[in-house]
Design a protein around this motif. Structure first.
Motif, PDB file in Angstrom:
ATOM      1  N   ASN A  78       0.835  -1.182   0.000  1.00  0.00           N
ATOM      2  CA  ASN A  78       0.000   0.000   0.000  1.00  0.00           C
ATOM      3  C   ASN A  78       0.881   1.248   0.000  1.00  0.00           C
ATOM      4  N   ARG A  79       0.804   2.010  -1.093  1.00  0.00           N
ATOM      5  CA  ARG A  79       1.690   3.154  -1.238  1.00  0.00           C
ATOM      6  C   ARG A  79       1.464   4.231  -0.170  1.00  0.00           C
ATOM      7  N   ALA A  80       0.235   4.363   0.269  1.00  0.00           N
ATOM      8  CA  ALA A  80      -0.066   5.399   1.261  1.00  0.00           C
ATOM      9  C   ALA A  80       0.729   5.184   2.543  1.00  0.00           C
TER      10      ALA A  80
ATOM     11  N   ILE B 224       9.777   8.606  -4.869  1.00  0.00           N
ATOM     12  CA  ILE B 224       9.461   9.274  -3.608  1.00  0.00           C
ATOM     13  C   ILE B 224      10.454  10.389  -3.323  1.00  0.00           C
ATOM     14  N   ASP B 225      11.127  10.847  -4.405  1.00  0.00           N
ATOM     15  CA  ASP B 225      12.137  11.891  -4.236  1.00  0.00           C
ATOM     16  C   ASP B 225      11.557  13.164  -3.612  1.00  0.00           C
ATOM     17  N   VAL B 226      10.313  13.473  -3.965  1.00  0.00           N
ATOM     18  CA  VAL B 226       9.689  14.688  -3.449  1.00  0.00           C
ATOM     19  C   VAL B 226       9.520  14.597  -1.925  1.00  0.00           C
ATOM     20  N   HIS B 227       9.138  13.424  -1.443  1.00  0.00           N
ATOM     21  CA  HIS B 227       8.991  13.226  -0.001  1.00  0.00           C
ATOM     22  C   HIS B 227      10.360  13.423   0.683  1.00  0.00           C
TER      23      HIS B 227
ATOM     24  N   PRO C 169       3.823  18.217  -7.962  1.00  0.00           N
ATOM     25  CA  PRO C 169       2.847  18.364  -6.870  1.00  0.00           C
ATOM     26  C   PRO C 169       2.267  17.015  -6.452  1.00  0.00           C
ATOM     27  N   SER C 170       3.128  16.192  -5.876  1.00  0.00           N
ATOM     28  CA  SER C 170       2.731  14.845  -5.460  1.00  0.00           C
ATOM     29  C   SER C 170       1.718  14.915  -4.315  1.00  0.00           C
ATOM     30  N   VAL C 171       0.689  14.092  -4.434  1.00  0.00           N
ATOM     31  CA  VAL C 171      -0.359  14.086  -3.397  1.00  0.00           C
ATOM     32  C   VAL C 171       0.212  13.583  -2.080  1.00  0.00           C
ATOM     33  N   SER C 172       0.732  12.357  -2.087  1.00  0.00           N
ATOM     34  CA  SER C 172       1.217  11.813  -0.818  1.00  0.00           C
ATOM     35  C   SER C 172       2.498  12.518  -0.380  1.00  0.00           C
ATOM     36  N   GLY C 173       3.273  13.041  -1.340  1.00  0.00           N
ATOM     37  CA  GLY C 173       4.472  13.805  -0.974  1.00  0.00           C
ATOM     38  C   GLY C 173       4.097  15.066  -0.212  1.00  0.00           C
TER      39      GLY C 173
ATOM     40  N   THR D 180      -6.775  11.256 -12.480  1.00  0.00           N
ATOM     41  CA  THR D 180      -6.153  10.109 -13.143  1.00  0.00           C
ATOM     42  C   THR D 180      -6.817   8.795 -12.714  1.00  0.00           C
ATOM     43  N   ASP D 181      -7.357   8.765 -11.503  1.00  0.00           N
ATOM     44  CA  ASP D 181      -8.031   7.551 -11.043  1.00  0.00           C
ATOM     45  C   ASP D 181      -9.338   7.294 -11.791  1.00  0.00           C
ATOM     46  N   LEU D 182      -9.816   8.288 -12.535  1.00  0.00           N
ATOM     47  CA  LEU D 182     -11.029   8.065 -13.345  1.00  0.00           C
ATOM     48  C   LEU D 182     -10.701   7.844 -14.820  1.00  0.00           C
TER      49      LEU D 182
ATOM     50  N   ARG E 158      -1.640  12.585 -17.901  1.00  0.00           N
ATOM     51  CA  ARG E 158      -0.596  13.551 -17.547  1.00  0.00           C
ATOM     52  C   ARG E 158      -0.051  13.353 -16.138  1.00  0.00           C
ATOM     53  N   VAL E 159      -0.481  12.294 -15.449  1.00  0.00           N
ATOM     54  CA  VAL E 159      -0.033  12.123 -14.058  1.00  0.00           C
ATOM     55  C   VAL E 159       0.900  10.914 -13.923  1.00  0.00           C
ATOM     56  N   PHE E 160       0.456   9.764 -14.379  1.00  0.00           N
ATOM     57  CA  PHE E 160       1.277   8.554 -14.268  1.00  0.00           C
ATOM     58  C   PHE E 160       1.734   8.103 -15.649  1.00  0.00           C
TER      59      PHE E 160
HETATM   60  C1  UD1 Z   1      -2.147   9.550  -4.827  1.00  0.00           C
HETATM   61  C2  UD1 Z   1      -3.346   8.669  -4.670  1.00  0.00           C
HETATM   62  C3  UD1 Z   1      -3.669   7.969  -5.975  1.00  0.00           C
HETATM   63  C4  UD1 Z   1      -3.802   8.976  -7.105  1.00  0.00           C
HETATM   64  C5  UD1 Z   1      -2.590   9.899  -7.158  1.00  0.00           C
HETATM   65  C6  UD1 Z   1      -2.739  11.025  -8.154  1.00  0.00           C
HETATM   66  C7  UD1 Z   1      -3.100   8.046  -2.327  1.00  0.00           C
HETATM   67  C8  UD1 Z   1      -2.862   6.959  -1.354  1.00  0.00           C
HETATM   68  N1  UD1 Z   1      -3.047   7.690  -3.636  1.00  0.00           N
HETATM   69  O1  UD1 Z   1      -1.060   8.703  -5.136  1.00  0.00           O
HETATM   70  O2  UD1 Z   1      -4.885   7.254  -5.809  1.00  0.00           O
HETATM   71  O3  UD1 Z   1      -3.888   8.297  -8.327  1.00  0.00           O
HETATM   72  O4  UD1 Z   1      -2.383  10.498  -5.868  1.00  0.00           O
HETATM   73  O5  UD1 Z   1      -3.875  11.774  -7.878  1.00  0.00           O
HETATM   74  O6  UD1 Z   1      -3.392   9.164  -1.959  1.00  0.00           O
HETATM   75  N2  UD1 Z   1       6.059  11.769  -8.265  1.00  0.00           N
HETATM   76  C9  UD1 Z   1       7.358  12.162  -8.355  1.00  0.00           C
HETATM   77  N3  UD1 Z   1       8.104  12.191  -7.227  1.00  0.00           N
HETATM   78  C10 UD1 Z   1       7.606  11.849  -6.001  1.00  0.00           C
HETATM   79  C11 UD1 Z   1       6.270  11.460  -5.923  1.00  0.00           C
HETATM   80  C12 UD1 Z   1       5.508  11.420  -7.084  1.00  0.00           C
HETATM   81  O7  UD1 Z   1       7.840  12.468  -9.436  1.00  0.00           O
HETATM   82  O8  UD1 Z   1       8.339  11.885  -5.004  1.00  0.00           O
HETATM   83  C13 UD1 Z   1       5.239  11.679  -9.491  1.00  0.00           C
HETATM   84  C14 UD1 Z   1       4.807  10.261  -9.783  1.00  0.00           C
HETATM   85  O9  UD1 Z   1       5.772   9.590 -10.513  1.00  0.00           O
HETATM   86  C15 UD1 Z   1       3.565  10.467 -10.570  1.00  0.00           C
HETATM   87  C16 UD1 Z   1       3.000  11.760 -10.004  1.00  0.00           C
HETATM   88  O10 UD1 Z   1       4.031  12.343  -9.259  1.00  0.00           O
HETATM   89  O11 UD1 Z   1       3.849  10.650 -11.928  1.00  0.00           O
HETATM   90  C17 UD1 Z   1       1.786  11.596  -9.140  1.00  0.00           C
HETATM   91  O12 UD1 Z   1       2.110  10.869  -8.000  1.00  0.00           O
HETATM   92  P1  UD1 Z   1       1.541  11.237  -6.576  1.00  0.00           P
HETATM   93  O13 UD1 Z   1       0.746  12.481  -6.631  1.00  0.00           O
HETATM   94  O14 UD1 Z   1       2.678  11.145  -5.609  1.00  0.00           O
HETATM   95  O15 UD1 Z   1       0.563  10.047  -6.327  1.00  0.00           O
HETATM   96  P2  UD1 Z   1       0.412   9.260  -4.993  1.00  0.00           P
HETATM   97  O16 UD1 Z   1       0.462  10.204  -3.855  1.00  0.00           O
HETATM   98  O17 UD1 Z   1       1.268   8.069  -5.007  1.00  0.00           O
END
Ligand code: UD1
Length: 424
Positions: free
Chosen positions: A98-100, A130-133, A170-174, A312-314, A334-336
């Protein structure tokens, strides 16, 4: 508890028109982040509307392994107390599910000065760095090292220091991880290029309810004034906008008429805009959507983007819908970089889709036929499930455990809307 066994299969009879009402569950991505926030305090954090999904189970297990007392209360609540945390390293087998889970790093580091974890797991939807984190933690004075398979982060005796943190993406979990860490840092942190997703905003509000001082919520520039300690709180998990979108798309795709209750109507602009462009009728009411449609569905092109763009999840569920639309639709992700797993499965059912890199071209409408397909990730699984509803004959979907990660009581909700299915 939900089942976290791998495998599982659905046998779905096609040719259904969805009718009725469905209640939206709590948002996966809000619940998971809020659970990690419980690590920031030695007082109780009580969450309501927590969905029964396997990602919540695996994160609960991970929190327990760190020493958090986690109690699931029937009716959808979760009580957590992190006063006894005595392990600061996430077990690899749980983090890989689980990535979260990687969001335990920021809170552990901020409160205890040490955190370790293997890189996170989650869906196979591309490079998920996870470089952003990590660079956020480093900007706040932590030393981060790779030790074998694990990332280890440490602070000096004085803990984290507020800083100006630029998110390379702008990473969500980051954003959530760095924001949680910043709440207990000494001084002021500015997060530049922050994610603005509703789940990030909700986490910020929960943290403020715990005593954090975060402003700029909902903007790409978050300001966090560090405090000495956070206290317990009670919070409600927002309704899941991706589940809402999945049901709305299913209603349009089957030419049905569905009332979606407890929908987060205020954060669905992109979805509603694009569905209306297909010719669907959407009526918005306080906390509910009525979605109905009749043929023909019009082709539309879209880009999957960070919020407030179409999520992107849709992407995959929307692509399934477009197989039934008259004309050619072009999709840009444009996200993954690997969201296209669903393409091969829909093609097995007769869909006319070609994908190149992060784009797909869908021609429709096509008559889909039931066959054997796989749920390759949670949203690719939703796409084949939707396709199965309109296909001729029976579709067997393998590996539906992926759907358990993000959709609560899915079988029950499907049946209530008229879908004939069995689960084995
Ligand atoms: C979260 C959601 C996921 C959703 C995604 C985008 C959770 C648990 N999951 O995933 O359902 O699809 O947001 O809305 O909340 N990236 C970097 N560097 C980083 C981190 C991310 O380059 O350190 C890039 C990733 O490669 C990707 C993009 O950022 O291309 C989006 O990732 P991120 O926003 O981090 O998604 P999650 O937080 O993993």
């Amino acid at each position: 508890m939900t089942t976290r066994l791998r495998g599982g299969k659905y046998v779905v009879q096609g040719g259904v028109v969805l009718r009725g009402a469905v209640d939206i569950s709590g948002a996966k991505n809000h619940a998971l982040a809020a659970m990690c926030a419980a690590l920031l305090t030695d007082e109780e954090v009580f969450l309501t509307n927590v969905p029964y999904i396997s990602d919540v189970d695996s994160l609960s297990e991970l929190l327990v392994s760190l020493g958090v007392v986690v109690e699931r209360i029937p009716g959808g609540s979760l009580r957590m107390n992190a006063s006894g945390v005595n392990v600061f390293e996430a077990p690899t087998e749980l983090i890989s599910e689980n990535r979260a889970s990687f969001q335990v790093m920021g809170p552990l580091l901020a409160r205890h000065g040490f955190a370790a974890s293997a890189p996170p797991g989650g869906d196979v939807i591309g490079q998920r760095p996870i470089d952003v984190h990590l660079s956020g933690f480093e900007a706040m004075g932590a030393v981060v090292e790779r030790e074998g398979e694990r990332f280890v982060a440490r602070t000096g005796a004085a803990g984290l220091t507020g800083a100006r943190v630029f998110m390379d993406y702008p990473s969500v979990s980051g954003t959530q991880n760095v924001m949680m860490a910043a709440t207990l840092a000494r001084g002021h942190t500015t997060i530049v290029n922050a994610a603005t997703e509703p789940e990030v905003q909700e986490l910020a509000l929960l943290l403020n309810a715990m005593g954090a001082r975060i402003t700029g919520i909902g903007s790409q520039m978050l300001e966090v004034e560090g405090v000495d300690r956070l206290h317990g709180t009670t919070g409600r998990v927002m309704p899941d906008r991706i589940e809402t979108g999945t049901w709305a798309i299913a209603a349009v795709m089957t030419g049905g008429d569905v009332v979606i209750r407890d929908a987060p109507v205020g954060v669905l602009d992109a979805l509603i805009h694009k569905l209306r462009a297909t010719g669907a009728h959407i009526e918005e009411a306080e906390g509910a959507l009525r979605v109905h449609a009749e043929a023909p569905i019009r082709a539309v092109s879209f880009q999957a983007l960070p919020y407030p763009g179409l999520a992107t999840d849709l992407h995959a569920p929307f692509a399934a819908l477009l197989t039934q639309a008259a004309g050619v639709s072009i999709i840009h992700e444009r996200v993954f970089d690997n969201r296209m797993l669903y393409v091969s499965e829909l093609r097995k059912m007769g869909a006319e889709i070609v994908s190149t890199g992060s784009s797909a071209i869908v021609s429709g409408p096509t008559l889909l036929h039931g066959t054997r397909v796989r749920a390759l990730d949670v949203r690719a699984g939703a796409a084949v499930l939707l396709a199965a509803m309109v296909a001729q004959g029976t579709t067997i979907i393998d590996d539906v455990y992926h759907l358990d990660r993000g959709y609560e009581r899915l079988d029950e909700k499907l049946r209530a809307l008229g879908v004939e299915l069995e689960r084995h």
